[in-house]
Design a protein around this motif. Structure first.
Motif, mmCIF file in Angstrom:
data_model
loop_
_atom_site.group_PDB
_atom_site.id
_atom_site.type_symbol
_atom_site.label_atom_id
_atom_site.label_comp_id
_atom_site.label_asym_id
_atom_site.label_seq_id
_atom_site.Cartn_x
_atom_site.Cartn_y
_atom_site.Cartn_z
ATOM 1 N N MET A 28 -29.075 15.954 -5.264
ATOM 2 C CA MET A 28 -29.376 15.643 -3.808
ATOM 3 C C MET A 28 -28.313 14.768 -2.981
ATOM 4 O O MET A 28 -27.800 13.960 -3.751
ATOM 5 C CB MET A 28 -30.685 14.912 -3.835
ATOM 6 C CG MET A 28 -31.153 14.910 -2.229
ATOM 7 S SD MET A 28 -30.819 13.451 -1.216
ATOM 8 C CE MET A 28 -31.377 12.216 -2.220
ATOM 9 N N ARG B 293 -30.180 18.927 8.056
ATOM 10 C CA ARG B 293 -30.835 20.135 8.247
ATOM 11 C C ARG B 293 -29.853 21.232 8.126
ATOM 12 O O ARG B 293 -30.326 22.443 7.920
ATOM 13 C CB ARG B 293 -31.702 19.970 9.393
ATOM 14 C CG ARG B 293 -32.879 19.245 9.543
ATOM 15 C CD ARG B 293 -33.322 18.770 10.987
ATOM 16 N NE ARG B 293 -33.512 19.964 11.829
ATOM 17 C CZ ARG B 293 -34.576 20.571 11.913
ATOM 18 N NH1 ARG B 293 -35.819 20.498 11.149
ATOM 19 N NH2 ARG B 293 -34.709 21.850 12.755
ATOM 20 N N ASN C 74 -29.051 22.030 4.707
ATOM 21 C CA ASN C 74 -30.209 22.751 4.037
ATOM 22 C C ASN C 74 -30.075 24.330 4.282
ATOM 23 O O ASN C 74 -30.258 25.202 3.541
ATOM 24 C CB ASN C 74 -31.303 22.137 4.613
ATOM 25 C CG ASN C 74 -31.531 20.651 3.963
ATOM 26 O OD1 ASN C 74 -32.633 20.064 4.677
ATOM 27 N ND2 ASN C 74 -31.058 20.416 2.947
ATOM 28 N N VAL D 104 -27.586 23.986 0.810
ATOM 29 C CA VAL D 104 -26.990 22.611 0.080
ATOM 30 C C VAL D 104 -28.462 21.650 0.154
ATOM 31 O O VAL D 104 -28.936 21.484 1.184
ATOM 32 C CB VAL D 104 -25.798 21.737 0.839
ATOM 33 C CG1 VAL D 104 -25.844 20.339 0.248
ATOM 34 C CG2 VAL D 104 -24.848 22.721 0.677
ATOM 35 N N ASP D 105 -28.695 20.893 -0.915
ATOM 36 C CA ASP D 105 -29.790 20.003 -1.009
ATOM 37 C C ASP D 105 -29.297 18.839 -0.702
ATOM 38 O O ASP D 105 -28.800 17.924 -1.249
ATOM 39 C CB ASP D 105 -30.280 20.049 -2.598
ATOM 40 C CG ASP D 105 -31.300 19.057 -2.650
ATOM 41 O OD1 ASP D 105 -32.193 18.947 -1.891
ATOM 42 O OD2 ASP D 105 -31.689 18.608 -3.808
ATOM 43 N N ALA D 106 -29.541 18.686 0.695
ATOM 44 C CA ALA D 106 -29.239 17.189 1.321
ATOM 45 C C ALA D 106 -30.346 16.591 2.456
ATOM 46 O O ALA D 106 -31.502 17.363 2.449
ATOM 47 C CB ALA D 106 -28.253 17.749 2.655
ATOM 48 N N ARG D 107 -30.200 15.372 2.187
ATOM 49 C CA ARG D 107 -31.506 14.551 2.913
ATOM 50 C C ARG D 107 -30.775 13.390 3.679
ATOM 51 O O ARG D 107 -29.892 12.689 3.340
ATOM 52 C CB ARG D 107 -32.478 14.020 1.927
ATOM 53 C CG ARG D 107 -33.649 13.684 2.492
ATOM 54 C CD ARG D 107 -34.422 13.035 1.283
ATOM 55 N NE ARG D 107 -35.276 12.124 1.842
ATOM 56 C CZ ARG D 107 -36.282 11.324 1.068
ATOM 57 N NH1 ARG D 107 -36.216 11.388 -0.223
ATOM 58 N NH2 ARG D 107 -36.855 10.402 1.821
#
Ligand SMILES: [Mn+2]
Length: 314
Positions: free
Chosen positions: A1, A23, A26, A30-33
């Motif tokens: 992440m 967002r 995503n 890409v697994d982003a937060r």
């Protein structure tokens, strides 16, 4: 992440850029937060409430080597304390390049535009992605906040074009009314402690010799109600003295920017600050307030002048 976050003492651009960029990543697989590095200011809380979106979580402690994306900043002094141990894979920013170094070739996107939000709109377009209503509202708010709705000299034509495009997508019909509501929320400071006011929009900059720089703390209070701030002048000067001592700084400045009149009156802590302000800006400083005129942008009109003033003579 991939953790995505803006600078400490976050402002609206820092928070919304983290949300929007996570967002966007995503949508690109890409697994982003998004995360934040501090409390929301009153303007940002208003923006997120109006948009109906939760604030990002505080950044948890990250293990060495963790992948991170920086938005709206790049200097270690404005980032998470262990940035040097992290793996910066992406930076999207509109500030000067500082002391950033990376272990791997990063994706870097820097442009001298009025807000990170303006760059993020371009990234949507370049990716061939439509702009969703929520993202439009967040990016619109970022541009209006960072440019003070085009009052700041950091404003570019691309920022104006971005607002013209984003406002209808965001469902904001009266852009100036929305901007004034944001500024009113930001100015409604209530009984916020003086040190919190000082640190709300506050950055530390190294000046002078690169090996042994002086560290200066520079706070800005952008407000539609400067009388309120100057009503708390004695408390603010005391908080500046405390922060200067506690953080081992060479100087502390606090600029009170009158958003509607486009003027900057800066609180002067002591003789060191008075001497530097007089020398750097060519203004006469008598007493605890220096009139810096229309220099309302720390990024464009304050920090570069101080860098020149402190630059080692060849
Ligand atoms: Mn910004």
């Amino acid at each position: 992440m991939l953790a995505v976050f803006g600078h400490v003492n976050p402002d609206t651009d820092a928070i919304t850029a983290a949300l929007v960029y996570a967002r966007l990543l995503n949508r690109q697989g890409v697994d982003a937060r998004a995360f934040r590095l501090g409390d929301l200011n009153f303007e940002t809380a208003f923006v997120l409430r109006e948009a109906g979106v939760d604030a990002p979580a505080l950044l948890p402690a990250l293990q060495a080597g963790a992948a991170v994306a920086l938005v709206d900043h790049n200097e270690s002094a404005q980032s998470t304390p262990n940035l040097a141990e992290l793996n910066v894979t992406r930076v999207v920013d509109h500030h000067k390049l500082g002391d950033l170094s990376t272990a791997q070739p990063p994706y870097l996107r820097f442009e001298p535009l009025g807000s990170t939000g303006t760059i993020l709109l371009k990234l949507h377009r370049e990716a061939g992605l439509s702009v969703e209503t929520l993202d439009a509202r967040l990016m619109l708010s970022a541009v209006l906040s960072d440019t003070l709705h085009f009052r700041s000299p950091t404003t570019t034509q691309e920022d104006r074009d971005a607002v013209a495009f984003l406002a209808p997508v965001a469902g904001v019909e009266d852009v100036e009314a929305y901007a004034l509501a944001m500024f009113a929320a930001k100015s409604d400071l209530g009984d916020t402690p003086a040190e919190t006011l000082l640190r709300m929009d506050y950055k530390v900059f190294p000046f002078g010799d690169a090996d042994t720089p002086q560290q200066w703390g520079i706070g800005v209070i952008e407000t539609t109600n400067p009388a309120y701030v100057f009503g708390r002048q004695a408390e603010l000067l005391a908080a500046m003295a405390d922060v200067k001592a506690a953080d081992g700084l060479s100087g502390v400045l606090l600029s009170v920017v009158d958003i509607l009149n486009g003027t900057n009156r800066t609180l002067v802590l002591g003789p060191t600050e008075a001497q530097v302000l007089a020398g750097a800006f060519g203004v006469s400083v008598n007493g605890p307030v220096a009139d810096l005129g229309a220099r309302i942008s720390r990024k464009k009109q304050i920090v570069p002048v101080l860098e020149g003033f402190f630059a080692p003579q060849a």
